[in-house]
Enzyme design. Structure first.
Site, short mmCIF file in Angstrom:
data_model
loop_
_atom_site.label_atom_id
_atom_site.label_comp_id
_atom_site.label_asym_id
_atom_site.label_seq_id
_atom_site.Cartn_x
_atom_site.Cartn_y
_atom_site.Cartn_z
N ALA A 113 13.71 19.41 -4.70
CA ALA A 113 14.85 18.76 -4.13
C ALA A 113 16.02 19.31 -4.61
CB ALA A 113 14.61 17.28 -4.30
N ARG B 50 7.36 -9.44 -2.38
CA ARG B 50 7.09 -10.65 -1.88
C ARG B 50 6.93 -11.73 -3.05
NH1 ARG B 50 3.55 -11.32 3.19
NH2 ARG B 50 4.18 -9.16 3.64
N LYS C 218 3.94 5.22 18.39
CA LYS C 218 4.11 6.40 17.70
C LYS C 218 4.35 7.53 18.82
CE LYS C 218 1.07 5.07 13.90
NZ LYS C 218 -0.35 4.92 13.71
N GLU D 271 -2.72 -2.80 10.98
CA GLU D 271 -1.66 -3.32 10.70
C GLU D 271 -1.58 -4.66 10.30
OE1 GLU D 271 1.40 -1.52 11.48
OE2 GLU D 271 -0.11 0.05 11.22
N GLY E 127 0.76 9.12 9.79
CA GLY E 127 0.51 9.12 8.33
C GLY E 127 1.15 10.46 7.61
N LYS F 122 7.12 2.46 12.37
CA LYS F 122 7.04 2.91 13.98
C LYS F 122 7.60 1.84 14.90
CE LYS F 122 2.98 1.62 12.20
NZ LYS F 122 1.97 1.95 11.38
N GLY G 199 -6.93 -1.14 3.99
CA GLY G 199 -5.59 -1.39 4.23
C GLY G 199 -5.23 -0.20 5.50
N THR H 41 0.94 -1.32 0.08
CA THR H 41 0.02 0.10 0.05
C THR H 41 0.92 1.17 -0.06
OG1 THR H 41 -1.46 -1.15 1.29
CG2 THR H 41 -1.92 0.89 1.28
N VAL H 42 1.79 1.50 1.05
CA VAL H 42 2.70 2.60 1.12
C VAL H 42 3.66 2.60 0.00
CG1 VAL H 42 3.95 3.85 2.63
CG2 VAL H 42 2.08 2.76 3.74
N1 HSE Z 1 -2.60 0.91 11.51
C1 HSE Z 1 -2.30 2.26 11.32
C2 HSE Z 1 -3.39 2.95 11.75
C3 HSE Z 1 -1.50 2.69 10.03
O1 HSE Z 1 -4.67 2.68 12.00
O2 HSE Z 1 -3.45 4.29 12.10
C4 HSE Z 1 -1.19 4.04 10.25
O3 HSE Z 1 0.21 3.86 10.98
#
Ligand code: HSE
Length: 438
Positions: A33, A45, A205, A190, A134, A105, A187, A13-14
């Site tokens: 930049a 993967r 965090k 975690e 995020g 994190k 998504g 995703t990221v």
């Molecule tokens: N699982 C995390 C959340 C994703 O729901 O905030 C972002 O760190």
């Protein structure tokens, strides 16, 4: 000037979002930049899996070590997550003299002290804006924007998944499991969603935020953590009846005795802006002695918002490539040899106001017995409401709001109250924070 070559570890995703943002905004990013930022390699993967981004100009590999050992890669972007393989890769990348950008994190909160020490020794940067909240540039705001302040406390909604669950429970009466499944599908959650609902992700965090706010080493193992698993729709509606919203908050406070570092469900007055942060959105309220309260709000998860933070870090790293390592912004905001050893307070020494809900037999003296025990423990009551029984002869709910009290006193009082024969032993207890600017 020569482009900067990026290798991305993990194209989910990221990672996919990062490639998309870099492609979509390529011109703007180069103008900012000063050099083109080019993703040349990425590890995955499975080579056959469909991707959310165009990979036609990227060499894909299933071996992340190929990237961190490749002489042409200047910056490694770690988006694998977890703190086993990811840690090994980040450490090796640093040893190989590569700069690292990570959204991880857990890795920073648990292993950051040693990772930063090694990065400093090697003269490379480890950037981690995407690890907290995020797309909200909260690391930069606290580390640089508030550098003139003594940060007194911060409080944040920093797990989007649990905020999404609590919001849907309140607004639509949906069940916990149902909303969690949707968060996973979108998504947000975690890989292991217990990290979200048990407060661990928020504590990772918060640990990072506390370090850059107060200039202390990362100490995840000292954080007090309580998740949202035991909360019920009744808790959410009782909170609303009293003019509060129920949120999973991360709170870091600098007190005269030490630092409070805690994640737990919290009632907040509904008039606070933070109480109105709903769904997957995140927000962090930071109180500095000079600036007063400041609030940062935005998307806390998702492909593009998190990519926004990753790309901002890439731009920072590229800009700093020609700067002497000792002149770069320190990883934890304060110079590495100037961190201090202020203690993290055990939760028993933390003080807060409380919401209590007891189930009591409807008979004389029950309230008197309860209030006597609270009084004996120096706990002052702010409000008390006895609700009607659900049916004739059933136990009655008693809701109590207390003034601020040390956790130790509350534990002692509730230990005694739960033993009263006319009170059900299972007492609901939720901390209350008013989040005033003092
Ligand atoms: N699982 C995390 C959340 C994703 O729901 O905030 C972002 O760190």
């Amino acid at each position: 000037m020569k482009p900067v070559n990026i290798g991305i570890l993990g194209l989910g995703t990221v990672g996919g979002g990062t490639v998309n943002v870099l492609n979509r905004n390529a011109d703007e990013i180069t103008r900012r930049a000063g050099r083109e930022i080019r993703v040349t390699m990425a590890s995955v993967r499975s080579l056959d899996k469909p991707r959310i981004c165009d990979t036609s100009s990227i060499k894909l590999t299933t071996d992340s070590f190929e990237i961190i050992n490749h002489p042409d890669i200047d910056v490694v972007v770690e988006l694998i997550g977890g703190d086993t393989l990811a840690l090994e890769l980040v450490q090796k990348a640093i040893t190989n003299g590569k700069h690292v950008v990570t959204a991880n994190k857990a890795l920073i909160a648990v292993h950051g002290n040693e990772v930063f020490a090694e990065a400093q020794r090697m003269g490379v940067t480890v950037a981690f804006e995407a690890a907290v909240a995020g797309g909200i540039p909260i690391i930069k705001a606290v580390r640089e924007g508030l550098a003139g302040n003594r940060v007194q406390w911060l409080a944040g909604i920093i797990n989007g998944t649990s905020n999404f669950i609590l919001t849907e429970m309140r607004d639509k009466g949906r069940s916990f499991e149902d909303v969690l499944a949707e968060a996973q599908k979108l998504g947000y959650a975690e890989a292991d969603p217990t990290f979200d609902v048990d407060g661990i992700d928020a504590a990772h965090k918060l640990t990072i935020l506390a370090s850059i706010a107060f200039g202390i080493p990362l100490q995840f193992d000292k954080a007090y953590i309580e998740g949202i698993r035991s909360l019920t729709t009744q808790d959410v509606t009782d909170a609303a009846d009293l003019g509060f919203r129920l949120k999973l908050l991360g709170i870091a406070k600098h007190t005269d005795n030490g630092v409070e570092l805690r994640v737990h469900p919290t009632l907040i007055p509904e008039k606070r802006l933070l109480a109105n942060v709903d769904g997957v959105m995140n927000a962090i309220l930071v109180n500095g002695d000079a600036v007063g309260p400041t609030l940062y709000y935005g998307a806390g998860a998702g492909a593009d918002p998190t990519a926004s933070a990753v790309v901002a870090d890439l731009v920072d790293v590229v800009r700093a490539l020609t700067t002497d390592p000792e002149n770069r912004v320190p990883h934890l905001a304060f110079q590495a040899d100037a961190l201090n050893d202020t203690v993290i307070l055990p939760i028993e020494e933390v003080s807060s106001a409380w919401f209590l809900r007891l189930q009591a037999q409807d008979q004389p003296n029950v309230l008197a017995n309860v209030t006597k025990i609270l009084g004996e423990n120096a706990i002052s009551i702010e409000a008390i409401v006895q609700k009607a029984p659900h049916q004739q002869g059933a136990n009655v709910p008693i809701v109590i709001l207390t003034h601020s009290v040390f956790e130790k006193a509350m534990n002692q009082a509730l230990g005694k109250i739960s033993k009263l024969p006319e009170i059900e032993p299972d007492i609901t207890r939720i901390r209350v924070e008013y989040l005033g600017s003092d």
